[in-house]
Design a protein around this motif. Structure first.
Motif, mmCIF file in Angstrom:
data_model
loop_
_atom_site.group_PDB
_atom_site.id
_atom_site.type_symbol
_atom_site.label_atom_id
_atom_site.label_comp_id
_atom_site.label_asym_id
_atom_site.label_seq_id
_atom_site.Cartn_x
_atom_site.Cartn_y
_atom_site.Cartn_z
ATOM 1 N N ARG A 163 -1.313 -3.503 7.053
ATOM 2 C CA ARG A 163 -2.266 -3.478 5.950
ATOM 3 C C ARG A 163 -3.546 -2.774 6.368
ATOM 4 O O ARG A 163 -4.018 -2.892 7.487
ATOM 5 C CB ARG A 163 -2.604 -4.910 5.515
ATOM 6 C CG ARG A 163 -1.399 -5.645 4.958
ATOM 7 C CD ARG A 163 -1.057 -5.138 3.576
ATOM 8 N NE ARG A 163 0.040 -5.894 3.008
ATOM 9 C CZ ARG A 163 0.485 -5.742 1.772
ATOM 10 N NH1 ARG A 163 -0.060 -4.844 0.984
ATOM 11 N NH2 ARG A 163 1.483 -6.453 1.320
ATOM 12 N N GLU A 182 -9.329 -1.709 -5.832
ATOM 13 C CA GLU A 182 -8.300 -2.734 -5.629
ATOM 14 C C GLU A 182 -8.360 -3.780 -6.730
ATOM 15 O O GLU A 182 -7.320 -4.196 -7.269
ATOM 16 C CB GLU A 182 -8.500 -3.405 -4.269
ATOM 17 C CG GLU A 182 -7.529 -4.549 -4.021
ATOM 18 C CD GLU A 182 -7.751 -5.237 -2.684
ATOM 19 O OE1 GLU A 182 -7.345 -6.416 -2.550
ATOM 20 O OE2 GLU A 182 -8.323 -4.598 -1.773
ATOM 21 N N ARG A 220 -0.153 -0.473 0.086
ATOM 22 C CA ARG A 220 -0.752 -1.535 -0.719
ATOM 23 C C ARG A 220 -0.577 -1.289 -2.212
ATOM 24 O O ARG A 220 -0.786 -2.187 -3.024
ATOM 25 C CB ARG A 220 -2.232 -1.676 -0.370
ATOM 26 C CG ARG A 220 -2.466 -1.929 1.111
ATOM 27 C CD ARG A 220 -3.945 -2.009 1.457
ATOM 28 N NE ARG A 220 -4.560 -3.209 0.954
ATOM 29 C CZ ARG A 220 -5.869 -3.459 1.022
ATOM 30 N NH1 ARG A 220 -6.683 -2.569 1.554
ATOM 31 N NH2 ARG A 220 -6.365 -4.576 0.535
#
Length: 240
Positions: A163, A182, A220
């Motif tokens: 990540r 995000e 992601r």
């Protein structure tokens, strides 16, 4: 990472790549992307499973960019035959439109170093190839026959991207803005285009897309293409 038959290429030498795709144009594009990266050289192309097996025998690549959908046999069958034949040590990076769980699971069990779903960006391919090269160099440079756990951890850490953290953001990207993008992706009812993300976050479209593509490269976020009646397909992003 081992070369054909399990012999490592000399440290510092270019990693030899065979591009396998049934679409001649896609194979040419993939070859062009690989050749943009230092430390890699494309030794050939193959457009069917039988061509791929013959090319591995004659060209002895270190790495095969392997499509799953081939006209005569599955890319997974190609990989199985390589593993069971004289070339168990040749590495494979799957680059394919196949997204079903069984195919991905079978590819993992067959030992692919990574699995990229089409369409993917140059940055996504570069990230995987650079990590592969890093692991390849570490194993090739090991003078001793055995290594410590810390060495193994570094090799597997190089192959499999983790990540992203704030400190890992590329130059020009800011942690606060990354969190903003995000949040927009996480809260979206479905997927978003770069334009829609820019509207939600107040960023310029170009800036929003840079963050979106960064999330795709680091695993992601996911991207898919939506085709309209005309023009280029639209890239749609969703949080993984």
């Amino acid at each position: 990472m081992s070369g054909p038959g399990g012999s490592d290429a000399p440290a510092g030498s270019a990693i030899r790549v065979l591009v396998v795709d049934d679409d001649f144009m896609v194979a040419r594009v993939n070859q062009g992307m690989v050749e943009r990266l230092p430390g890699f050289t494309v030794v050939g192309q193959a457009h069917s499973g039988s061509e791929a097996l013959a090319a591995v025998r004659s060209l002895e690549p270190d790495l095969v960019l392997l499509d799953v959908y081939l006209p005569d046999m599955s890319g997974l069958e190609v990989l199985r035959r390589l593993r069971e034949g004289r070339y168990p040590g040749v590495d494979a990076l799957a680059v394919t439109a196949a997204q079903d769980v069984d195919t991905i699971r079978t590819a993992m069990r067959a030992g692919v170093v990574h699995y990229l779903i089409k369409p993917f960006t140059f940055d996504a391919l570069r990230d995987r190839l650079e990590r592969y090269a890093q692991a390849h160099r570490r194993l090739s440079a090991a003078a001793q026959a055995t290594v410590a756990q810390s060495d193994v951890d570094r090799v597997f850490g190089a192959v499999r991207p983790g990540r992203s953290t704030r400190s890992e953001l590329p130059k020009g990207l800011a942690a606060e803005t990354a969190r903003l993008v995000e949040q927009a992706l996480r809260q979206a009812a479905g997927d978003l285009s770069a334009t829609e993300c820019a509207t939600l976050t107040g960023l310029a479209r170009v800036s929003a897309r840079r963050y979106l593509e960064h999330f795709v490269v680091t695993g992601r976020a996911e991207v898919r293409l939506r085709y309209g009646s005309s023009g280029r397909p639209e890239r749609r992003y969703s949080w993984s």
